[in-house]
Structures are given as structure tokens and as C-alpha cells.
Scaffold this active site. Structure first.
Site, short mmCIF file in Angstrom:
data_model
loop_
_atom_site.label_atom_id
_atom_site.label_comp_id
_atom_site.label_asym_id
_atom_site.label_seq_id
_atom_site.Cartn_x
_atom_site.Cartn_y
_atom_site.Cartn_z
CG HIS A 12 -1.98 -1.07 0.82
ND1 HIS A 12 -2.97 -0.97 2.19
CD2 HIS A 12 -2.15 -1.51 0.40
CE1 HIS A 12 -3.55 -2.59 1.47
NE2 HIS A 12 -3.91 -2.36 0.20
CB CYS A 40 7.86 16.23 -14.88
SG CYS A 40 6.70 16.22 -14.01
N GLY A 61 -1.66 -9.28 12.35
CA GLY A 61 -2.40 -7.86 12.25
C GLY A 61 -2.99 -7.49 11.83
CB SER A 114 -9.57 -8.58 8.81
OG SER A 114 -9.19 -8.28 7.91
CG ASN A 117 -4.91 -11.26 13.68
OD1 ASN A 117 -4.45 -10.17 13.24
ND2 ASN A 117 -5.93 -11.99 12.15
CG LEU A 118 -6.64 -7.87 20.02
CD1 LEU A 118 -5.07 -8.21 20.45
CD2 LEU A 118 -7.31 -6.59 19.76
ZN LIG Z 1 7.41 14.52 -12.14
#
Ligand SMILES: [Zn+2]
Length: 223
Positions: free
Chosen positions: A105, A135, A171, A173, A194-195
Site C-alpha cells: 500500500h 518534471c 495483525g 483480518s 491476531n488479537l
Molecule cells: Zn513528475
């Protein structure tokens, strides 16, 4: 053994990094469609930068926890071939000693030019008037994947997960695409840390439940 690890918000929660999904969390005053979509950025880039500037500051002030350190050691010191894939946009894996992390992400500490695709280290404070170093377009944005955008490195991630002898979700789902699809791709053993058991718990061969700072170091020790 080839181990593929997918980590999510639950890993960084104990480092004080909340997500906008947390009820009553510090990010709930923001509307996701305004701050985490390409359309929201087009409509009000200043608001989007304000949101990520605050998250970036929160990230810089936070420290990796015992779970990050355990995974960093596992990747750098063990005989296993460990792939760390994270949904988190913080850099706590890296500061916890991990050398090679796939940020599906994106990363809070990186900037991206929406015009030419150039990436560079983000300043702590980004503004809509920042110019791209390549640019010169004033279209710089956080290098994070927004709703409606395709996560990074999906082909590599799918390959690593399908080739793994052990796939571990920590951690997260794993109920939301594309993470949900990864456990289905895994041909080896699967486990969630997981928790509490998630809605997807049935998709894993086994699970261990509790705070990440306890169960992750315990699991790494047990290998
Ligand atoms: Zn750029």
C-alpha cells in the site's frame, strides 16, 4: 523453509499508529472518500496533504515494537527465506531490522509525482505547490495506494505466497481483498496471528491470539 508473512494495522497498533478504521481513533474526523481516493485528492489536495502530514508526523514519532523487532530478526538472522509483505504505510518494519519489505500500500515517507510517476523521499510536510524534482509539475502526492487504486507488486506477492511453505497473516483480518485472496493462494501451511480470531479464521490452518508484541516474538522463537 520459505515463509511469507503478511502484516497489517494490528502490528503497528501497539506502536501508537492507529488507522482510520479504529472507532474513536484520531483519524475518524477525516472522511475516507476525501483523503484516501484519487478523486478526493483532485478535489482538495491541501486536505489530503494535511491528513498524510499528520500521519507522517505520527509515524516519525513512533517506535517499532517487539513484534517488528522479532520479524526483523527472523528475516535477517534465520536460516529461513522470509518475505515480509505489509499493508502498513509506516517504516516500522525497516526500523525493526527488516531489510526487504514489500509495501503493497505504499509508504508514508515516500512521495510520488502524479504526472510522471517519479518517486522520492517525502519531506515531513508536503504541500500542493511542491514541484516534482523530475518534471516540475505541481502534482506531488504521498506514495500511498488509495481506494480504487491497485496495490503495488501484486504479481510478486502472489508468487511469494503461492511458493511459500508457510504463510502467516499478522495483525490483519485478511477478510478484505486482496489480502483475502492471498490465503487462498497459499499451498503450504497457513496461520494467523491476531488479537482475536477474525472472520477469516476458518481459512487458516491454525491461529494464535493476543497482542502482537506477545504472540509474534513467541511464534518467532518457536520456529
Ligand atoms: Zn513528475
Amino acid at each position: 523453509m520459505k515463509i511469507a508473512i503478511l502484516t497489517g494495522a494490528g502490528l503497528s497498533a501497539e506502536s501508537g499508529l492507529g488507522t482510520f478504521r479504529d472507532k474513536g481513533g484520531i483519524w475518524t474526523k477525516y472522511d475516507l472518500t476525501q483523503v484516501a481516493t484519487p478523486e478526493g485528492f483532485a478535489a482538495d489536495p491541501a486536505l489530503v496533504h494535511e491528513f498524510y502530514n499528520a500521519r507522517r508526523a505520527n509515524c516519525v514519532e513512533s517506535e517499532p515494537n517487539a513484534a517488528h523487532f522479532a520479524l526483523g530478526e527472523l528475516q535477517s538472522d534465520s536460516a529461513h527465506e522470509v518475505t515480509i509483505i505489509t499493508q502498513n504505510i509506516d517504516d516500522l518494519h525497516e526500523r525493526g531490522g527488516a531489510k526487504d519489505v514489500i509495501h503493497m500500500h505504499g509508504q508514508l515517507l515516500r512521495a510520488l509525482c502524479a504526472n510522471c510517476g517519479e518517486r522520492w523521499d517525502a519531506p515531513i510536510i508536503m504541500t500542493p505547490t511542491d514541484l516534482c524534482p523530475r518534471c516540475s509539475a505541481p502534482q506531488t502526492r504521498p506514495d500511498v495506494v488509495w481506494f480504487g487504486e491497485i496495490p503495488y507488486a501484486m504479481e510478486t506477492i502472489q508468487q511469494k505466497v503461492s511458493e511459500s511453505d508457510l504463510f502467516v497473516a499478522i495483525g490483519t483480518s485478511a477478510t478484505v481483498y486482496p489480502a483475502a485472496g492471498l490465503v487462498q493462494l497459499a499451498r503450504g501451511e497457513t496461520r494467523e496471528l491476531n488479537l482475536a480470531p477474525t472472520d477469516a479464521a476458518g481459512a487458516f490452518d491454525s491461529g494464535r491470539y493476543g497482542p502482537a508484541t506477545s504472540i509474534v516474538p513467541e511464534w518467532v522463537q518457536s520456529l
